[in-house]
Design an enzyme around this catalytic site. Structure first.
Site, short mmCIF file in Angstrom:
data_model
loop_
_atom_site.label_atom_id
_atom_site.label_comp_id
_atom_site.label_asym_id
_atom_site.label_seq_id
_atom_site.Cartn_x
_atom_site.Cartn_y
_atom_site.Cartn_z
N HIS A 17 4.13 -2.23 -0.86
CA HIS A 17 4.24 -0.85 -1.39
C HIS A 17 5.65 -0.30 -1.15
CE1 HIS A 17 -0.28 -0.74 -0.31
NE2 HIS A 17 -0.23 -0.75 -1.61
N LYS A 41 -16.16 4.06 -1.44
CA LYS A 41 -15.38 2.97 -0.84
C LYS A 41 -15.34 3.11 0.68
CE LYS A 41 -11.27 0.67 -2.67
NZ LYS A 41 -10.07 0.84 -3.48
N ARG A 90 2.21 -8.05 -8.76
CA ARG A 90 2.51 -9.22 -7.94
C ARG A 90 2.38 -10.50 -8.73
NH1 ARG A 90 -1.45 -6.75 -3.54
NH2 ARG A 90 -2.25 -6.05 -5.55
N SER A 127 -3.04 -5.09 0.86
CA SER A 127 -3.70 -4.36 1.94
C SER A 127 -4.93 -5.13 2.42
CB SER A 127 -4.12 -2.96 1.47
OG SER A 127 -3.00 -2.18 1.18
P1 ADP Z 1 -5.43 0.04 -5.32
O1 ADP Z 1 -6.52 0.41 -4.39
O2 ADP Z 1 -5.28 0.94 -6.51
O3 ADP Z 1 -5.31 -1.44 -5.66
P2 ADP Z 1 -3.31 -0.38 -3.47
O4 ADP Z 1 -3.06 0.55 -2.34
O5 ADP Z 1 -3.87 -1.73 -3.15
O6 ADP Z 1 -4.16 0.39 -4.51
O7 ADP Z 1 -1.97 -0.60 -4.32
C1 ADP Z 1 -1.28 0.45 -4.94
C2 ADP Z 1 -0.21 -0.14 -5.86
O8 ADP Z 1 0.68 -0.94 -5.12
C3 ADP Z 1 -0.74 -1.03 -6.95
O9 ADP Z 1 0.06 -0.86 -8.11
C4 ADP Z 1 -0.53 -2.41 -6.42
O10 ADP Z 1 -0.40 -3.38 -7.46
C5 ADP Z 1 0.79 -2.21 -5.71
N1 ADP Z 1 1.01 -3.20 -4.68
C6 ADP Z 1 0.25 -3.48 -3.62
N2 ADP Z 1 0.77 -4.49 -2.89
C7 ADP Z 1 1.90 -4.87 -3.54
C8 ADP Z 1 2.89 -5.89 -3.32
N3 ADP Z 1 2.83 -6.73 -2.29
N4 ADP Z 1 3.92 -5.97 -4.19
C9 ADP Z 1 3.98 -5.12 -5.26
N5 ADP Z 1 3.09 -4.17 -5.52
C10 ADP Z 1 2.06 -4.04 -4.69
#
Ligand code: ADP
Length: 149
Positions: A17, A41, A90, A127
């Site tokens: 992020h 969730k 990703r 995450s």
């Molecule tokens: P969600 O619950 O909507 O998946 P996340 O908190 O997992 O939300 O992710 C929010 C955003 O960050 C999403 O666009 C996700 O693709 C992006 N994201 C998460 N991890 C990475 C990463 N390692 N590299 C690039 N983008 C990421």
């Protein structure tokens, strides 16, 4: 004012992020990191902790705001006068998942999504992997910003 919402669960915020947010900074006047609250969730980290970790990571950067929201992301964007949704990609799985959501958001609200492809050094991080490692007493220090460690 070019304003973007970066929505997610941030359970917890990871270096993936952080990579996307830092690289998007020159593109926008303001980025609102928006923690979506979904009552169906189960989260590992409390909302307060998730918010605090993000605030500590980006403290002092005026262009970044941290907020929470419920409901549709596009409704939150309208409320905040944000024209764009920022998302990270990703891999092709992310792209497939994001494509129809982005198309729907244009169709129902005229909100465009802007995608940045993750840096190779963090494209393995999610995450959910962080939570798995943590749950099993592994070392998450190379996956998350200092505030989470
Ligand atoms: P969600 O619950 O909507 O998946 P996340 O908190 O997992 O939300 O992710 C929010 C955003 O960050 C999403 O666009 C996700 O693709 C992006 N994201 C998460 N991890 C990475 C990463 N390692 N590299 C690039 N983008 C990421």
């Amino acid at each position: 004012m070019r304003r973007a919402v970066f929505p997610g669960s941030f359970d917890p915020i990871t270096l993936g992020h952080v990579d996307i947010i830092e690289r998007a900074l020159p593109l926008f006047d303001e980025i609102i990191i928006a923690i979506g609250i979904n009552s169906d969730k189960k989260y590992m980290y409390s909302l307060e902790d998730r918010k605090r970790y993000i605030e500590e990571t980006f403290g002092g950067i005026d262009k970044i705001k941290v907020e929470t929201y419920t409901g549709l992301t596009v409704h939150f964007c309208k409320k905040k006068n944000a024209q764009f949704i920022l998302r990270g990609l990703r891999n092709t799985t992310d792209l497939t998942y994001e494509q129809s959501i982005a198309q729907t958001n244009v169709a129902i609200a005229g909100i465009e999504s802007i995608f940045l492809v993750s840096s190779p050094s963090v494209s393995n991080i999610s995450s959910s992997i962080v939570r798995d490692v943590k749950r099993n007493d592994g070392d998450i220090s190379r996956l998350v910003p200092k505030s989470v460690k």
